[in-house]
Design an enzyme around this catalytic site. Structure first.
Site, short mmCIF file in Angstrom:
data_model
loop_
_atom_site.label_atom_id
_atom_site.label_comp_id
_atom_site.label_asym_id
_atom_site.label_seq_id
_atom_site.Cartn_x
_atom_site.Cartn_y
_atom_site.Cartn_z
N SER A 125 0.88 -1.27 0.27
CA SER A 125 -0.38 0.31 0.07
C SER A 125 1.22 1.51 0.60
O SER A 125 2.32 1.46 0.61
CB SER A 125 -0.82 0.04 1.17
OG SER A 125 -1.62 1.28 1.22
N TYR A 150 -2.13 -1.15 11.08
CA TYR A 150 -2.34 -1.93 9.70
C TYR A 150 -1.32 -1.79 8.34
O TYR A 150 -1.05 -2.74 8.08
CB TYR A 150 -4.14 -1.02 8.76
CG TYR A 150 -4.02 -1.69 7.57
CD1 TYR A 150 -4.18 -2.84 6.80
CD2 TYR A 150 -3.32 -0.49 6.05
CE1 TYR A 150 -4.50 -3.10 5.56
CE2 TYR A 150 -3.71 -0.74 5.27
CZ TYR A 150 -3.78 -2.23 4.92
OH TYR A 150 -4.14 -2.38 3.56
N LYS A 154 2.03 -4.16 6.60
CA LYS A 154 2.21 -3.73 5.55
C LYS A 154 3.80 -3.47 4.80
O LYS A 154 4.89 -4.21 4.76
CB LYS A 154 1.67 -2.77 4.57
CG LYS A 154 0.68 -3.04 4.02
CD LYS A 154 -0.06 -4.40 3.67
CE LYS A 154 -1.54 -4.47 3.22
NZ LYS A 154 -1.82 -6.00 2.66
#
Ligand code: NAD
Ligand code: WQD
Length: 338
Positions: A125, A150, A154
């Site tokens: 992302s 979150y 990644k």
């Protein structure tokens, strides 16, 4: 080629499955349906004519994942979408995010190593860049401290893949998506947000269709031309097509390094008000919105430098903002009928 798509009944995974099938590849999906619906398999079949093979289990279950890979050691490439993705939820429940997103990754990489499966494409992302100092942001921009658990999953995932690639014969590719929106032109598959959407596009369509009362535009005092924040929105089908090219590049041994990273964006930034304008123009609908304070954790602006992906993958996003907002609306209309 036989490709494993984890999270293949989800939003981006379902669109990618269709594009893989359209390119002649055989897809096997693994998903635990924690954020998607089994009916998506029929929807995929309606579009492509082929119902993908499917197994329902949780990829954090080491035994089941090990068993799956033993039975499917002829897989040539893996595209790993399966993860939790709600930024706010990850702040409230970090362990749930670290467990789901990291344990599943480790189980898959172990399964690959044990069964000599070489090619791994990972859903990363643009969140890894935070607020970049220079725009457009290139793949070489420094990774900034993640703003949420979150986002941290990644960053850690990219590191886990990188370390594994160094010693295992596995090749890795991290595709860093900017802001995927829109739906397949058939309006047979699209995004299915559970509960109140966090993301802009589903919030807009749900407001106009009457599920939500009003969109709150988070901040109009940013240092951007109209004061609202800017993102690089990209059509989900363009993202899906990039995955086909990525996995083919890997299997056909065209990679220049054992671990590659690519930005998947259009290279164009749009403000929140510009997205609303596009939506209202192409749909003829009026959106009820009001300006409120900034949302905590939001950055001012980001858009991708896409040169590396354009040159190396030979891929370029083709769909413009109007096509994105119109397809999102058509999907919302189709959902009403379901
Ligand atoms: P999604 O929630 O629609 O799809 C993810 C799928 O994975 C769901 O079907 C879910 O049921 C499944 N899943 C989750 N955990 C699982 C597990 N442990 N075992 C088996 N299945 C599991 O999300 P999406 O928008 O399609 O995102 C796909 C990937 O792309 C995610 O990794 C996400 O973090 C990443 N990503 C998404 C965006 C975005 O804005 N949508 C942006 C950047 C990156
Ligand atoms: C876009 C813009 C909001 C909702 C998130 C994740 C990121 C990536 C993509 C996975 C922002 C504004 C939004 C609303 C608004 N996902 N907005 N009112 O925050 O850029 O990125 O999704 O990796 O990691 O953080 O996307 O769609 O939430 O917001 O004004 O009700 O719309 O402030 O400027 P974001 P978004």
């Amino acid at each position: 080629m036989k490709i494993l798509v984890t999270g293949g009944t989800g939003y981006i995974g379902s669109h990618t499955t269709v594009e893989l099938q359209n390119s002649g590849h055989e897809v096997i999906i693994v998903d635990n349906l924690s954020n998607s619906n089994i009916n998506v398999l029929d929807s995929i079949e309606k579009i492509s004519g082929i119902k993908p093979e499917f197994e329902q289990f949780d990829l954090i279950d080491t035994e089941k994942t090990t068993d799956f890979f033993k039975r499917n050691n002829d897989i040539q490439g893996i595209i790993h979408f399966a993860a939790f993705k709600a930024v706010g939820e990850s702040v409230d429940n970090p362990l749930m995010y670290y467990r789901n997103n990291l344990f599943s990754l480790v189980n898959i990489l172990q399964g690959m190593k044990d069964n000599n499966i070489e090619n791994f494409v990972f859903s990363s992302s643009c969140t890894v860049y935070g607020q970049p100092e220079e725009l457009p942001v290139t793949e070489n921009a420094p990774i900034q401290k993640a703003a949420s658990p979150y986002g941290n999953t990644k960053q850690i995932s990219e590191e886990i893949i990188f370390d594994t690639v160094k010693v295992s014969g596995i090749k890795g590719m991290a595709l860093r998506y900017f802001n995927p929106i829109g739906a397949h032109k058939s309006a047979i598959i699209g995004e299915l947000p559970l509960g109140i959407p966090n993301n802009l596009m589903p919030f807009i369509t749900q407001t106009v269709i009457g599920i939500r009362e009003q969109l709150r535009v988070f901040g109009d005092d940013y240092s951007t031309p109209d004061g609202t924040a800017i993102r690089d929105y990209i059509h989900v089908v363009d993202i899906a097509k990039a995955h086909v090219i990525a996995v083919e590049r890997m299997v056909n041994k065209k990679m220049k390094k054992d671990f590659e990273m690519f930005n998947l964006g259009t290279g164009n930034g749009y403000s929140v008000l510009e997205v609303i304008k596009s939506f209202e123009k192409v749909t003829g609908e009026k959106l009820n919105y009001k300006i409120v304070d900034r949302r905590a954790g939001d950055i001012t602006q980001v858009w991708a430098d896409t040169k590396f992906a354009n040159d190396e993958l030979g891929w370029k996003a083709e769909k413009d903002i109007d096509e994105m907002t119109l397809s999102a609306w058509n999907w919302e209309l189709a959902l009403k009928e379901i």
